[in-house]
Design an enzyme around this catalytic site. Structure first.
Site, mmCIF file in Angstrom:
data_model
loop_
_atom_site.group_PDB
_atom_site.id
_atom_site.type_symbol
_atom_site.label_atom_id
_atom_site.label_comp_id
_atom_site.label_asym_id
_atom_site.label_seq_id
_atom_site.Cartn_x
_atom_site.Cartn_y
_atom_site.Cartn_z
ATOM 1 N N VAL A 1 0.869 -1.180 0.000
ATOM 2 C CA VAL A 1 0.000 0.000 0.000
ATOM 3 C C VAL A 1 0.903 1.227 0.000
ATOM 4 C CG1 VAL A 1 -1.889 1.200 1.149
ATOM 5 C CG2 VAL A 1 -1.713 -1.296 1.346
ATOM 6 N N ILE B 1 4.674 -1.482 3.234
ATOM 7 C CA ILE B 1 4.538 -0.052 2.971
ATOM 8 C C ILE B 1 5.297 0.310 1.700
ATOM 9 C CG2 ILE B 1 4.889 2.271 3.876
ATOM 10 C CD1 ILE B 1 2.886 0.518 5.513
ATOM 11 N N LYS B 2 4.554 0.813 0.727
ATOM 12 C CA LYS B 2 5.175 1.197 -0.540
ATOM 13 C C LYS B 2 5.657 2.645 -0.411
ATOM 14 C CE LYS B 2 4.165 -0.286 -5.231
ATOM 15 N NZ LYS B 2 3.205 -0.159 -6.314
ATOM 16 N N VAL B 3 6.955 2.815 -0.540
ATOM 17 C CA VAL B 3 7.582 4.110 -0.269
ATOM 18 C C VAL B 3 8.113 4.701 -1.578
ATOM 19 C CG1 VAL B 3 9.337 5.305 1.084
ATOM 20 C CG2 VAL B 3 8.363 3.164 1.957
ATOM 21 N N LEU C 1 2.368 5.096 0.148
ATOM 22 C CA LEU C 1 2.243 6.354 0.884
ATOM 23 C C LEU C 1 1.958 7.497 -0.090
ATOM 24 C CD1 LEU C 1 5.373 5.964 3.214
ATOM 25 C CD2 LEU C 1 2.977 5.390 3.728
#
Ligand code: E4P
Length: 216
Positions: free
Chosen positions: A57, A84-86, A59
């Site tokens: 997902v 967490i997709k950064v 940010l």
């Protein structure tokens, strides 16, 4: 390995039933296209319910405190499953490093070059997302970037896994895996295209026709 590049729970459930998928990637553009104004948490919970493995997902906050707060919120939805997709960048590296120290899985995304992927790997990224189609849009072959990144990960014993996204054609999947990608994330539309070959259809039709006309 293959991940499904989608936010559509119906499609994801169907493709998981093939037994070929190991994770899901989403991004804000895919979400906006597929789900419009839907509630992100509810949609991601539906995706979690029909899949296994990491669900990435992304940010959308653009400053360090905002990104970390958003990451904590997403992480809380399913600590073992949410990745967490950064978005890559200086702040993105700081976020990746901080989340890594908190043992939260990360997928560093929107990368186009070896330099970027190497920095993301050093910062501790769990996954390193390189965008095949968008690199090719600029006139460059993405395969040397994949191969160089993979070789460096092996040389230094870095843990990051290369995900190739932005897949536009069947051949992109084959080439990414051949160049050393650990994972390719593929849309349901292209995954369905991977099923088909005209000679397969021809062979099955010929066998079934022979079976049904036997003895006639
Ligand atoms: C996956 O992680 C990426 O966000 C996605 O594949 C990007 O695809 P696009 O370049 O078609 O937007």
């Amino acid at each position: 390995m293959l991940f499904v590049d989608s936010t559509d729970p119906t499609e994801i459930k169907d493709i998981y039933s093939w037994g070929i998928a190991s994770g899901v990637t989403t991004n804000p553009l895919i979400f906006a296209r597929e789900a419009g104004e839907a509630d992100l948490e509810q949609r991601i919970r539906e995706v979690l319910a029909v899949s296994h493995g990491h669900v990435s997902v992304e940010l959308v906050a653009e400053d360090l405190p905002g990104m970390l707060a958003e990451a904590e919120r997403y992480h809380g939805w399913a600590p073992d499953r949410i990745c967490i997709k950064v978005p890559f960048g200086e702040t993105g590296l700081k976020v990746t490093h901080e989340l890594t120290t908190r043992k939260i899985a990360t997928n560093v995304t929107c990368m186009m070059s070896f330099n970027q992927a190497y920095l993301a790997a050093l910062a501790g990224g769990t996954y390193l997302s390189i965008f095949s189609g968008r690199v090719r849009d600029t006139g460059y072959d993405v395969r040397p970037t994949i191969a160089q990144t993979r070789a460096q990960l092996e040389r230094e014993g870095l843990d990051g896994k290369i995900i190739i996204g932005s897949i536009r054609h069947l051949m992109d999947v084959n080439e990414a895996l051949g160049a050393g990608a650990h994972i390719v994330t593929v849309t349901p539309t292209i995954l369905r295209k991977m099923l088909h070959h005209p000679k397969t259809d021809e062979a099955i039709a010929e066998f079934n026709a022979a079976w049904h006309s036997r003895g006639k």
